[in-house]
Design an enzyme around this catalytic site. Sequence first.
Site, PDB file in Angstrom:
ATOM      1  N   SER A 145      48.140  44.295  51.667  1.00 51.70           N
ATOM      2  CA  SER A 145      48.616  43.336  52.675  1.00 51.70           C
ATOM      3  C   SER A 145      49.638  44.033  53.567  1.00 51.70           C
ATOM      4  O   SER A 145      50.298  44.991  53.133  1.00 51.70           O
ATOM      5  CB  SER A 145      49.288  42.152  51.971  1.00 51.70           C
ATOM      6  OG  SER A 145      49.952  41.327  52.902  1.00 51.70           O
ATOM      7  N   TYR A 158      55.241  38.784  45.418  1.00 52.10           N
ATOM      8  CA  TYR A 158      53.946  39.018  46.081  1.00 52.10           C
ATOM      9  C   TYR A 158      54.000  40.319  46.900  1.00 52.10           C
ATOM     10  O   TYR A 158      53.121  41.181  46.772  1.00 52.10           O
ATOM     11  CB  TYR A 158      53.582  37.840  46.987  1.00 52.10           C
ATOM     12  CG  TYR A 158      52.322  38.111  47.783  1.00 52.10           C
ATOM     13  CD1 TYR A 158      51.079  38.156  47.143  1.00 52.10           C
ATOM     14  CD2 TYR A 158      52.368  38.369  49.153  1.00 52.10           C
ATOM     15  CE1 TYR A 158      49.922  38.451  47.849  1.00 52.10           C
ATOM     16  CE2 TYR A 158      51.214  38.657  49.865  1.00 52.10           C
ATOM     17  CZ  TYR A 158      49.989  38.696  49.224  1.00 52.10           C
ATOM     18  OH  TYR A 158      48.839  38.996  49.923  1.00 52.10           O
TER      19      TYR A 158
HETATM   20  N1  NAP Z   1      44.798  35.238  53.695  1.00 54.32           N
HETATM   21  C1  NAP Z   1      45.834  35.987  54.031  1.00 54.32           C
HETATM   22  O1  NAP Z   1      46.639  35.629  54.918  1.00 54.32           O
HETATM   23  C2  NAP Z   1      46.030  37.318  53.357  1.00 54.32           C
HETATM   24  C3  NAP Z   1      46.906  38.251  53.964  1.00 54.32           C
HETATM   25  C4  NAP Z   1      47.097  39.474  53.351  1.00 54.32           C
HETATM   26  C5  NAP Z   1      46.431  39.794  52.168  1.00 54.32           C
HETATM   27  N2  NAP Z   1      45.606  38.882  51.594  1.00 54.32           N
HETATM   28  C6  NAP Z   1      44.948  39.257  50.333  1.00 54.32           C
HETATM   29  O2  NAP Z   1      43.561  39.039  50.456  1.00 54.32           O
HETATM   30  C7  NAP Z   1      42.993  38.854  49.153  1.00 54.32           C
HETATM   31  C8  NAP Z   1      42.038  37.665  49.211  1.00 54.32           C
HETATM   32  O3  NAP Z   1      42.790  36.491  49.464  1.00 54.32           O
HETATM   33  P1  NAP Z   1      42.241  35.318  50.368  1.00 54.32           P
HETATM   34  O4  NAP Z   1      43.078  35.243  51.577  1.00 54.32           O
HETATM   35  O5  NAP Z   1      40.782  35.413  50.513  1.00 54.32           O
HETATM   36  O6  NAP Z   1      42.667  34.065  49.443  1.00 54.32           O
HETATM   37  P2  NAP Z   1      41.786  32.958  48.693  1.00 54.32           P
HETATM   38  O7  NAP Z   1      40.891  32.277  49.633  1.00 54.32           O
HETATM   39  O8  NAP Z   1      42.778  32.158  47.924  1.00 54.32           O
HETATM   40  O9  NAP Z   1      40.890  33.828  47.670  1.00 54.32           O
HETATM   41  C9  NAP Z   1      41.446  34.421  46.528  1.00 54.32           C
HETATM   42  C10 NAP Z   1      40.330  34.837  45.599  1.00 54.32           C
HETATM   43  O10 NAP Z   1      40.924  35.456  44.436  1.00 54.32           O
HETATM   44  C11 NAP Z   1      40.369  34.860  43.285  1.00 54.32           C
HETATM   45  N3  NAP Z   1      41.311  34.813  42.180  1.00 54.32           N
HETATM   46  C12 NAP Z   1      42.590  34.345  42.202  1.00 54.32           C
HETATM   47  N4  NAP Z   1      43.099  34.346  40.961  1.00 54.32           N
HETATM   48  C13 NAP Z   1      42.126  34.838  40.151  1.00 54.32           C
HETATM   49  C14 NAP Z   1      42.032  35.039  38.758  1.00 54.32           C
HETATM   50  N5  NAP Z   1      43.032  34.753  37.921  1.00 54.32           N
HETATM   51  N6  NAP Z   1      40.884  35.551  38.251  1.00 54.32           N
HETATM   52  C15 NAP Z   1      39.837  35.815  39.066  1.00 54.32           C
HETATM   53  N7  NAP Z   1      39.858  35.631  40.390  1.00 54.32           N
HETATM   54  C16 NAP Z   1      40.992  35.134  40.921  1.00 54.32           C
HETATM   55  C17 NAP Z   1      39.990  33.432  43.710  1.00 54.32           C
HETATM   56  O11 NAP Z   1      38.925  32.951  42.894  1.00 54.32           O
HETATM   57  P3  NAP Z   1      39.042  31.774  41.800  1.00 54.32           P
HETATM   58  O12 NAP Z   1      40.173  30.874  42.213  1.00 54.32           O
HETATM   59  O13 NAP Z   1      37.698  31.117  41.842  1.00 54.32           O
HETATM   60  O14 NAP Z   1      39.289  32.490  40.524  1.00 54.32           O
HETATM   61  C18 NAP Z   1      39.509  33.657  45.127  1.00 54.32           C
HETATM   62  O15 NAP Z   1      38.154  33.985  45.118  1.00 54.32           O
HETATM   63  C19 NAP Z   1      44.175  38.671  48.201  1.00 54.32           C
HETATM   64  O16 NAP Z   1      44.375  39.872  47.476  1.00 54.32           O
HETATM   65  C20 NAP Z   1      45.353  38.405  49.130  1.00 54.32           C
HETATM   66  O17 NAP Z   1      46.574  38.824  48.576  1.00 54.32           O
HETATM   67  C21 NAP Z   1      45.388  37.652  52.165  1.00 54.32           C
END
Ligand code: NAP
Length: 270
Positions: A145, A158
């Site tokens: 990130s 985080y």
């Molecule tokens: N969106 C942003 O603004 C942003 C910015 C910078 C970085 N990121 C990074 O991007 C990545 C994806 O996030 P996103 O934005 O797509 O968020 P999201 O829509 O909340 O997706 C998160 C994913 O991680 C999975 N996950 C969470 N806890 C888990 C667990 N205990 N075991 C297995 N799977 C788990 C969730 O699946 P289940 O709940 O079904 O398990 C979901 O598929 C993350 O690493 C996040 O830190 C996001």
Amino acid sequence: MESQLIYQTAMVTGASSGLGEEFARQLGSRCGTLILVARREERLLALREELMAEHDGLRVEAFAADLSIDSDLVSLLTALRTKGLFPDLLVNNAGLGDYGEFTSSDWSRIDQMLQVNIRALTKLCHAIAPVMGELGGGSILNVSSLAGDIPIPDFAVYAATKAYVSSFSEALRIELRAANINVTMMCPGPIKTEFGDVARREPGASNGLPKESFFYIDKHQAVSEAISAMQRGKARCYPGLPVYAASVVLGLLPLAIVRLIMATRPRQKD
Ligand SMILES: NC(=O)c1ccc[n+]([C@@H]2O[C@H](COP(=O)([O-])OP(=O)(O)OC[C@H]3O[C@@H](n4cnc5c(N)ncnc54)[C@H](OP(=O)(O)O)[C@@H]3O)[C@@H](O)[C@H]2O)c1
């Protein structure tokens, strides 16, 4: 024109929503087998059906696993071996945030963040990279990130987990070069996914993300830029020009100035 990447077996963690789901969609046409991992199995199965209907000959395997639980990680790795699935692309995308003061945080949430964002990502690299190397090489795409570049009050743990992912990925990239494994990290700024809702401690509370901002890009663009960066063997991808520009500026600032900016940033209670 970029050549199309073809992977034999691509594995995406966190494929049940957001960026992971988008990775699965965009990789569907570029691999023979796609492995989807997350806790919400019904979502993985629905995506599996959809992708297999869309891409002729694509094999999709869905594994329900809670990556914060060691026995689930072990079962996942055993199932991969048993089914003869050896990824030549690993997308370590699963992750979560928790927005609010550290001292009032719920320890189980902090622990879950450490387990998923750091431990599971590291364990999957540790288990999969040696086999990937033995089979001729491949790619690892770790989702970090922009938050990994800066210490962020109210997002302290985080941001620190993502600083780990960034540092780890840079070092691993150098170590794995000899095994013909490319390591790329993706450092997104804000993107509309379920991340914000998960990071919110209670309904209506702030989630640390700007409501509207020119930093936002959509997940399709973010994932497409990350895959393209990986394809070109880049070390990092900051998707979207404003986020890339912010990373350059942050990299130039002395730590004292970063501290000052972070100390005057609006806090959760303000
Ligand atoms: N969106 C942003 O603004 C942003 C910015 C910078 C970085 N990121 C990074 O991007 C990545 C994806 O996030 P996103 O934005 O797509 O968020 P999201 O829509 O909340 O997706 C998160 C994913 O991680 C999975 N996950 C969470 N806890 C888990 C667990 N205990 N075991 C297995 N799977 C788990 C969730 O699946 P289940 O709940 O079904 O398990 C979901 O598929 C993350 O690493 C996040 O830190 C996001």
